[in-house]
Design a protein around this motif. Sequence first.
Motif, PDB file in Angstrom:
ATOM      1  N   PHE A 193       6.806   2.219   5.634  1.00  0.00           N
ATOM      2  CA  PHE A 193       6.140   1.919   4.362  1.00  0.00           C
ATOM      3  C   PHE A 193       7.171   1.707   3.251  1.00  0.00           C
ATOM      4  O   PHE A 193       7.090   0.743   2.483  1.00  0.00           O
ATOM      5  CB  PHE A 193       5.209   3.076   4.009  1.00  0.00           C
ATOM      6  CG  PHE A 193       4.605   2.985   2.639  1.00  0.00           C
ATOM      7  CD1 PHE A 193       3.562   2.106   2.383  1.00  0.00           C
ATOM      8  CD2 PHE A 193       5.086   3.762   1.597  1.00  0.00           C
ATOM      9  CE1 PHE A 193       3.007   2.015   1.113  1.00  0.00           C
ATOM     10  CE2 PHE A 193       4.541   3.677   0.324  1.00  0.00           C
ATOM     11  CZ  PHE A 193       3.498   2.801   0.088  1.00  0.00           C
ATOM     12  N   THR A 194       8.155   2.609   3.186  1.00  0.00           N
ATOM     13  CA  THR A 194       9.186   2.512   2.137  1.00  0.00           C
ATOM     14  C   THR A 194       9.986   1.229   2.273  1.00  0.00           C
ATOM     15  O   THR A 194      10.237   0.530   1.274  1.00  0.00           O
ATOM     16  CB  THR A 194      10.117   3.733   2.209  1.00  0.00           C
ATOM     17  OG1 THR A 194       9.340   4.926   2.095  1.00  0.00           O
ATOM     18  CG2 THR A 194      11.148   3.700   1.091  1.00  0.00           C
ATOM     19  N   LEU A 195      10.404   0.906   3.504  1.00  0.00           N
ATOM     20  CA  LEU A 195      11.193  -0.308   3.708  1.00  0.00           C
ATOM     21  C   LEU A 195      10.380  -1.557   3.360  1.00  0.00           C
ATOM     22  O   LEU A 195      10.920  -2.520   2.799  1.00  0.00           O
ATOM     23  CB  LEU A 195      11.679  -0.376   5.161  1.00  0.00           C
ATOM     24  CG  LEU A 195      12.733   0.671   5.566  1.00  0.00           C
ATOM     25  CD1 LEU A 195      13.067   0.536   7.050  1.00  0.00           C
ATOM     26  CD2 LEU A 195      13.996   0.519   4.723  1.00  0.00           C
ATOM     27  N   THR A 196       9.103  -1.535   3.699  1.00  0.00           N
ATOM     28  CA  THR A 196       8.255  -2.686   3.360  1.00  0.00           C
ATOM     29  C   THR A 196       8.157  -2.873   1.852  1.00  0.00           C
ATOM     30  O   THR A 196       8.279  -3.996   1.345  1.00  0.00           O
ATOM     31  CB  THR A 196       6.850  -2.486   3.963  1.00  0.00           C
ATOM     32  OG1 THR A 196       6.956  -2.301   5.381  1.00  0.00           O
ATOM     33  CG2 THR A 196       5.977  -3.706   3.683  1.00  0.00           C
ATOM     34  N   ILE A 197       7.940  -1.761   1.127  1.00  0.00           N
ATOM     35  CA  ILE A 197       7.874  -1.838  -0.341  1.00  0.00           C
ATOM     36  C   ILE A 197       9.196  -2.331  -0.910  1.00  0.00           C
ATOM     37  O   ILE A 197       9.231  -3.182  -1.812  1.00  0.00           O
ATOM     38  CB  ILE A 197       7.510  -0.462  -0.925  1.00  0.00           C
ATOM     39  CG1 ILE A 197       6.068  -0.088  -0.547  1.00  0.00           C
ATOM     40  CG2 ILE A 197       7.678  -0.454  -2.444  1.00  0.00           C
ATOM     41  CD1 ILE A 197       5.022  -1.013  -1.119  1.00  0.00           C
ATOM     42  N   LEU A 241       7.338 -14.403 -15.657  1.00  0.00           N
ATOM     43  CA  LEU A 241       7.915 -13.426 -14.739  1.00  0.00           C
ATOM     44  C   LEU A 241       7.135 -12.117 -14.765  1.00  0.00           C
ATOM     45  O   LEU A 241       7.024 -11.429 -13.752  1.00  0.00           O
ATOM     46  CB  LEU A 241       9.381 -13.180 -15.105  1.00  0.00           C
ATOM     47  CG  LEU A 241      10.304 -14.403 -14.915  1.00  0.00           C
ATOM     48  CD1 LEU A 241      11.710 -14.076 -15.352  1.00  0.00           C
ATOM     49  CD2 LEU A 241      10.302 -14.838 -13.459  1.00  0.00           C
ATOM     50  N   GLU A 242       6.581 -11.767 -15.927  1.00  0.00           N
ATOM     51  CA  GLU A 242       5.744 -10.568 -15.988  1.00  0.00           C
ATOM     52  C   GLU A 242       4.493 -10.730 -15.140  1.00  0.00           C
ATOM     53  O   GLU A 242       4.047  -9.783 -14.477  1.00  0.00           O
ATOM     54  CB  GLU A 242       5.361 -10.279 -17.446  1.00  0.00           C
ATOM     55  CG  GLU A 242       6.511  -9.711 -18.276  1.00  0.00           C
ATOM     56  CD  GLU A 242       6.105  -9.497 -19.717  1.00  0.00           C
ATOM     57  OE1 GLU A 242       5.023 -10.004 -20.104  1.00  0.00           O
ATOM     58  OE2 GLU A 242       6.867  -8.843 -20.457  1.00  0.00           O
ATOM     59  N   ALA A 279      12.520  -6.432  -3.396  1.00  0.00           N
ATOM     60  CA  ALA A 279      13.725  -7.257  -3.333  1.00  0.00           C
ATOM     61  C   ALA A 279      13.368  -8.742  -3.371  1.00  0.00           C
ATOM     62  O   ALA A 279      14.052  -9.554  -4.033  1.00  0.00           O
ATOM     63  CB  ALA A 279      14.509  -6.924  -2.066  1.00  0.00           C
ATOM     64  N   LEU A 280      12.294  -9.117  -2.670  1.00  0.00           N
ATOM     65  CA  LEU A 280      11.866 -10.509  -2.660  1.00  0.00           C
ATOM     66  C   LEU A 280      11.417 -10.950  -4.059  1.00  0.00           C
ATOM     67  O   LEU A 280      11.805 -12.030  -4.537  1.00  0.00           O
ATOM     68  CB  LEU A 280      10.728 -10.688  -1.657  1.00  0.00           C
ATOM     69  CG  LEU A 280      10.133 -12.103  -1.544  1.00  0.00           C
ATOM     70  CD1 LEU A 280      11.207 -13.081  -1.077  1.00  0.00           C
ATOM     71  CD2 LEU A 280       8.952 -12.115  -0.592  1.00  0.00           C
ATOM     72  N   ILE A 281      10.635 -10.098  -4.707  1.00  0.00           N
ATOM     73  CA  ILE A 281      10.182 -10.437  -6.057  1.00  0.00           C
ATOM     74  C   ILE A 281      11.365 -10.522  -7.015  1.00  0.00           C
ATOM     75  O   ILE A 281      11.444 -11.429  -7.859  1.00  0.00           O
ATOM     76  CB  ILE A 281       9.150  -9.408  -6.540  1.00  0.00           C
ATOM     77  CG1 ILE A 281       7.862  -9.542  -5.716  1.00  0.00           C
ATOM     78  CG2 ILE A 281       8.849  -9.582  -8.022  1.00  0.00           C
ATOM     79  CD1 ILE A 281       6.807  -8.528  -6.060  1.00  0.00           C
ATOM     80  N   SER A 282      12.305  -9.583  -6.876  1.00  0.00           N
ATOM     81  CA  SER A 282      13.486  -9.612  -7.743  1.00  0.00           C
ATOM     82  C   SER A 282      14.298 -10.879  -7.522  1.00  0.00           C
ATOM     83  O   SER A 282      14.801 -11.491  -8.477  1.00  0.00           O
ATOM     84  CB  SER A 282      14.356  -8.375  -7.475  1.00  0.00           C
ATOM     85  OG  SER A 282      13.669  -7.191  -7.798  1.00  0.00           O
TER      86      SER A 282
END
Length: 540
Positions: A22-26, A227-228, A31-34
């Motif tokens: 779960f943590t890695l997926t989040i 971006l928001e 990271a993808l959004i960033s």
Amino acid sequence: MKTDKRKTGSFLALLIQNYVGFTLTILCILALISAVINKGFERRLDLPSTSVLEENEGLLEAGSYDKFPYKKVLGKRGDFAVLDEDCKVVYKSSDEMETSFTAAELYCIPEMTLWEFTETTTFTNQEGKKQILVKRYGQIPSQDGEMYKETESFMILDENYKVLTNTMDFPAKRLGERELQYMTDSVSKKYGYQKHVFTGEDGRKYTAVFKYKKIDDPSYRQIVSALERLWLLTIPLYIIVVAVFVLKLNRKVKVPLTSLSRTITQYQQGEKPSNEYRGPNEFVEIGDDFVRLANRLNESEERRLKADRDKQKMLADISHDLKTPITVIQGYARAICDGMIPEERREQYLRTIYLKSSALNELINTFYEYSKLEHPDFSPTLKRENICEFAREYLAAKYNEIALAGFDLEVDIPEEPLFCDIDAQQFRRVFENIIANALRHNQEGTILRFKIAAEGNSIKITISDNGKGIPPEIADVIFEPFTVGDESRNSKQGTGLGLAIAKKIVKSHKGYISLSKKPEKGMSTEFIIWMKMGETLSET
């Protein structure tokens, strides 16, 4: 040790796996959004890219200015010019690029590959004169060239921009207004300027001045707003990820619980429960524990039913054994009272009544003895006895009865004393019941053998005979109460409690009694009693 292939790891490991997943997926989503946000900033804002400059610095050093990808470095609306050591322009990307820069102006333009920030503050000194404080914050390479260290320098100017104090190594005594604008990035509202100093292949130093389009406030607000909205995607994505992992964990927990519920249902329906679940160790063990518990309950229920059947059988047997002599006594007594018996036969009837009442009394005593041994508070009164002398005295008293029954007695008892702790009255009952059983069921001429021997720290007492033996169908239950060889339970066979009482007495002495499956040569029935020499012996 054999590994249970149904077990796939502990429940803790399952929780850790799901939590880490779960943590890695989040983190991947963030990271993808960033990355998308950063890419959006770079594309929409056209900010200078230091990394692209460093990748293509070799083109500047080689003098291949026309091949230098300045659009990637500065954005679509950027330009640049290259100046030599004398501040002369040797190359410019377009006619819109300035062609005149002084040495002081070049000094004031911030270095692109280093972080620099300049701010100005106007103040009045103690003499009431207006002065300007110029502070520059930045970075310079360390001595090894691999690290950067932060620096802070300043200048103090009078109201005419004359340099009063200088820690910046500024190359002039007066700072012009345009130079101050370059330093504070306020030359133009539309464009910003940065520089990069490099050494060409000819060994001379050159300065590349970069001009890039600034982002205005409305455009910046538009980009930030977009971006928001992109960041708002994290909320539904987070909910979706949580839902997926909750459903996954729910399934992993629900499957073993369903399996356990099915096992319980099987047990309730009278089926034999089984645990075929594969999964976390704890759930497999819970299922196995329930199956074992169910099996133990079934065994306990079977023992209870057997005890009930034995109790019913015992009551029936007791009723039968009591009814027969009572019926005879009642019939004979009634016949005498009614005057139906001739005078010459009355004594015979009375003797029969006496014998039957004696047998009935003995039967009642036997039942009492058995019930007393069954009581949980029963315990023998132990005393240290020489078992050899005790057995000789018993056999001497019993010899006439054995001889009258037509039996031959063989005795093998050592002369040296063998001591053990016994209750003499109770233990005499053990010998009596075994020998009485042999006398009751065998013919004249049978050899009865009594033997005592020491084996290690134990005393072995063997009582055997060469009679007709014990039927195989009752050999395994010979010590159970009311066990007899003939279902008719005739008077010759007795109550079937003798050997059961013997076993309980021996067990209360912490000894062990058994019917030998392989009697010694020449014998057909052999009982063996083990007693601990000088102390008790636990049954094994």
